[in-house]
Structure formats: structure tokens, C-alpha cells
Design an enzyme around this catalytic site. Structure first.
Site, PDB file in Angstrom:
ATOM      1  N   SER A 120       0.816  -1.205   0.000  1.00  0.00           N
ATOM      2  CA  SER A 120       0.000   0.000   0.000  1.00  0.00           C
ATOM      3  C   SER A 120       0.853   1.259   0.000  1.00  0.00           C
ATOM      4  CB  SER A 120      -0.927   0.011   1.227  1.00  0.00           C
ATOM      5  OG  SER A 120      -0.203  -0.225   2.410  1.00  0.00           O
ATOM      6  N   HIS A 141      -1.920  -3.965  -5.984  1.00  0.00           N
ATOM      7  CA  HIS A 141      -2.465  -3.610  -4.673  1.00  0.00           C
ATOM      8  C   HIS A 141      -3.901  -4.114  -4.587  1.00  0.00           C
ATOM      9  CE1 HIS A 141      -3.639  -0.232  -1.637  1.00  0.00           C
ATOM     10  NE2 HIS A 141      -3.474  -1.405  -1.054  1.00  0.00           N
ATOM     11  N   GLU A 153      -5.430  -2.014  -7.869  1.00  0.00           N
ATOM     12  CA  GLU A 153      -4.545  -0.914  -8.245  1.00  0.00           C
ATOM     13  C   GLU A 153      -3.241  -1.517  -8.776  1.00  0.00           C
ATOM     14  OE1 GLU A 153      -3.576   3.389  -6.264  1.00  0.00           O
ATOM     15  OE2 GLU A 153      -3.352   1.638  -4.977  1.00  0.00           O
ATOM     16  N   ASN A 191      -4.092   4.664  -1.251  1.00  0.00           N
ATOM     17  CA  ASN A 191      -3.657   4.884   0.129  1.00  0.00           C
ATOM     18  C   ASN A 191      -3.124   6.281   0.372  1.00  0.00           C
ATOM     19  OD1 ASN A 191      -4.495   2.390   0.780  1.00  0.00           O
ATOM     20  ND2 ASN A 191      -2.540   1.598   1.453  1.00  0.00           N
TER      21      ASN A 191
END
Length: 283
Positions: A120, A141, A153, A191
């Protein structure tokens, strides 16, 4: 490049979710963790999760739980990854730990095997730089709970090749997940925004602006969020939140990423959220 056997490193919440999701999509999976007890726990939890999915999901599983779990082998030895076609790493958000993992598997896995960093906040380019295959390293991710989340992601590092990106996107497509490609920067998109939101929500509780319950109620009631930021923090794990914020704080040298003292205190007290049955809420 054809991918049929995938190595998954780390059998925690995210790692076991990745392994389960891949096995549900008919991939052969090798799940590796340093602790045998963690592997046993992961298999038990995957069995429970699969049975619950079979009972309550509108879309029924293509195979039964026993068949899906039969595609997953486990090991405490990294050498078990010697014949995999693709690796997804899910260890803790600690650079020293991740570095050791990649230095080890780079010697074990054959040339051309793609390494996907499930992180992250740790920069993908930094990970790639400690391997002999920087063009075959990218970020994937995954969001929790992995089997139920449809979007991933995808992080392109400085060295990531077009071929590597294509292999990863093909893998996601085979698991019925959409990959959204972003560039390599600490925290990426999800994030970089989410951790600030959770951290500021913690500050609101710390400063007695509102209770955790009321903070979350406002996000759900005012913005239509399915979960409030503190519920989300408990789901992710408050230790993961703290580690992610620390990485971004050190990377950007920007005080806005400074972790809330209350967050640090809760992590010190092992009040990490759902995985310890106590965080901002009791589970």
C-alpha cells in the site's frame, strides 16, 4: 507468457485472500509463509470463507470448496517457488522484511517470472532495484476482502516493461478483476488519499471532536460510504495503517502524513482491529 502456477508469499488476511481468489479462478497456487501455524490458520479460514460464499453469494462458485482448496499447496520454504510462473508477495509493510524476501526469491525463481508487490505504500522501483529482473517487477495492490473486490490498483514502476504489465493485466482478467494502472509514488492513489482520511478521523477521536461511532455515521450518512474511515481502519488493520503512514511520512517528508499519537498508542497496545477482535470497535 503463459501463467498457470502462481506463488503467493504471506498467509495473512490479504495473502490468503489472494490465494483463494486465484484458486477460485482455476490457478494452481503455492502459498508460502514462515510460520506453519499461519498456513494452517489460513487454510481453515479459506474453507470457512468459501463455504460462506457458496451459501450467500448471488453468483454461485464454479467449484466446491474442497476442489478449490485442492489447488492450493502450502510450504514454509521459499524453495517451493522454484517452478511458479508468477509471484504475488504480501508480507508486512516493512522495507527490511520485503527486501530480504525479494533478495531470496530472486535467486530461486527462474528468469522471466514476474514479481508482483502487494503493497500500500512501499515504492515499486525500490523493490525492483534489489532484484536482477527489474523489468519484471510491478505492484498489484489488492483490496480486502480480496475474493469479493473487483478492482486492483496496478502500479507501474520505473523499470516495469510493457510485457510485464500485459501479463499482470491478463492474470487479473482471468480472475474477473479490473486493473487500473497508476504510476509509482508512495501510497499510489488509494492509500495516499485513504490513509490521510483514516488518520484525520483518528485525530478527531483523539481530540474528542466526536466518538468513533459518530465519525463513521457521518461518512455513511452524509457521503453514502458503505463503511466509515475508522471501520475501514479496523478492517485493514491499524498496524498496517500506521506502517503505511510512516512510509509516506518518510518518503514525502511532509507533516500531513504524521501518524496520530492515538493510532500509535493503539498499535502499541495490540488493538489492531478485526484481526485482534478489538480496535475502534469490538468484534
Amino acid at each position: 507468457m503463459s501463467v498457470s502456477k502462481i506463488g503467493v508469499i504471506g498467509a495473512g488476511t490479504i495473502g490468503r485472500g489472494v490465494a483463494q481468489s486465484l484458486a477460485q479462478s482455476s490457478f494452481e497456487v503455492v502459498l508460502v509463509d514462515i510460520a506453519e501455524s499461519q498456513l494452517v490458520s489460513a487454510r481453515s479460514q479459506m474453507e470457512r470463507d468459501l463455504r460462506m460464499q457458496g451459501l450467500f453469494r448471488a453468483e454461485k462458485l464454479a467449484d466446491d470448496a474442497e476442489t478449490i482448496l485442492g489447488r492450493i499447496t502450502t510450504s514454509t520454504e521459499p524453495e517451493a517457488l522454484a517452478d511458479v510462473d508468477f509471484v504475488v508477495e504480501n508480507v508486512t509493510e516493512n522495507w527490511d522484511v520485503k527486501r530480504e524476501v525479494y533478495e531470496t526469491i530472486d535467486k530461486i525463481c527462474r528468469p522471466g517470472v514476474v514479481f508482483a508487490v502487494n503493497t500500500s505504500a512501499v515504492p515499486i522501483t525500490r523493490v525492483a532495484s534489489v532484484t536482477e529482473r527489474p523489468a519484471e517487477v510491478l505492484g498489484l495492490h489488492f483490496m480486502n476482502p480480496v475474493p469479493l473486490m473487483d478492482t486492483v490498483e496496478v502500479v507501474r514502476g520505473y523499470f516495469t516493461s510493457d510485457e510485464t504489465l500485459a501479463v499482470a493485466m491478463g492474470l487479473l482478467d482471468a480472475t474477473s478483476k479490473e486493473g487500473i494502472v497508476v504510476q509509482d509514488a508512495p501510497g499510489f492513489v488509494t492509500n495516499r488519499v485513504l490513509m490521510l482520511t483514516i488518520n484525520e478521523a483518528v485525530f478527531c477521536v483523539q481530540d474528542q471532536v466526536a466518538t468513533a461511532e459518530d465519525v463513521d455515521r457521518m461518512f455513511k450518512g452524509c457521503f453514502g460510504h458503505k463503511m466509515g474511515p475508522l471501520e475501514t481502519g479496523d478492517l485493514i488493520g491499524l498496524d498496517t495503517i500506521l506502517n503505511s503512514l510512516t512510509v509516506m511520512y518518510e518518503s514525502f517528508k511532509d507533516s500531513k502524513y504524521r501518524p496520530a499519537p492515538l493510532l500509535q498508542k493503539m498499535v502499541d497496545a495490540k488493538l489492531l482491529g478485526r484481526k485482534t477482535s478489538q480496535g475502534f470497535y469490538t468484534y
